[in-house]
Design a protein around this motif. Sequence first.
Motif, PDB file in Angstrom:
ATOM      1  N   SER A 216      23.822 113.743  24.717  1.00 26.07           N
ATOM      2  CA  SER A 216      24.306 112.317  24.592  1.00 26.07           C
ATOM      3  C   SER A 216      25.495 112.464  23.483  1.00 26.07           C
ATOM      4  N   ASN A 217      26.529 111.760  23.688  1.00 22.75           N
ATOM      5  CA  ASN A 217      27.767 111.616  22.612  1.00 22.75           C
ATOM      6  C   ASN A 217      28.341 113.068  22.037  1.00 22.75           C
ATOM      7  N   ASP A 218      28.291 113.935  23.103  1.00 20.76           N
ATOM      8  CA  ASP A 218      28.905 115.183  22.378  1.00 20.76           C
ATOM      9  C   ASP A 218      30.087 115.930  23.537  1.00 20.76           C
TER      10      ASP A 218
END
Length: 248
Positions: free
Chosen positions: A161-163
């Motif tokens: 997540s979120n990369d």
Amino acid sequence: MTTKSILIAIILLKCAFVFSQVEKKVVGFFDADNLSDTLFYKDLRFIDEFRNKDIAYSCRISSGNGKKYEFNLGLGHESLQFSSPKIGYIEIYQWKTGSQGFEQYETYKFNSEYDTWILQKIVTENADGKEENYIPEKPTSIDGTEYKSEKPSFAGNYYLSNDSKRFSITIKQNGEQNVFEIFDKNKKISSGIAKVQKVKGKDLIFLNDIEAEYKSCGLIVKNIRDGSGKQLHFTQYRKDYLTFKKAK
């Protein structure tokens, strides 16, 4: 055909009928221990009472640990041989000769959760030499009973997540095993067999030395290396746990 020939044919038929009803046995390590078990089986194909019930063979196992098991094999089973290729397995070999003939191996593995043998695969070689393989989608017992599978499917693509999807984990089903690959963008940085364990109600997946917990949303990856203080698997992230979401 002469009267004498007819009588001989009738006698031979009756002898074959009686012989088929004799209970046979084979010894092996059929359940999941090291104690010798005995499997008894009887051919019922020529008895109308059982033909109407779709039963070809009746089987029972006297286990070395004192447990007793009984199961029936449905019509369609031809001449049979049973074996225990390794501890905890039953292999059924059957064959039929002629232009529509075949050779078939059914492999079953003892499952303590269901307390019976669950079908792993069926391999059939037809008279024309063509081989067919079948692996059931649902847990199916040796007597043909289908169970609702409570085991999750771990196969899929998981993204951190979120990369911006830099790091990803792919898990695929390969026969009886799950295999995995870990990517940093398009570069493979790890691969191997994903070992699954049920621990205190949790589905844990071990990706070599990386431990992850499977949830419906994805994988909760333990980023800290065991026994190494604060060394991290994914050094770009200082968090103890990372969430890899499963792609839909």
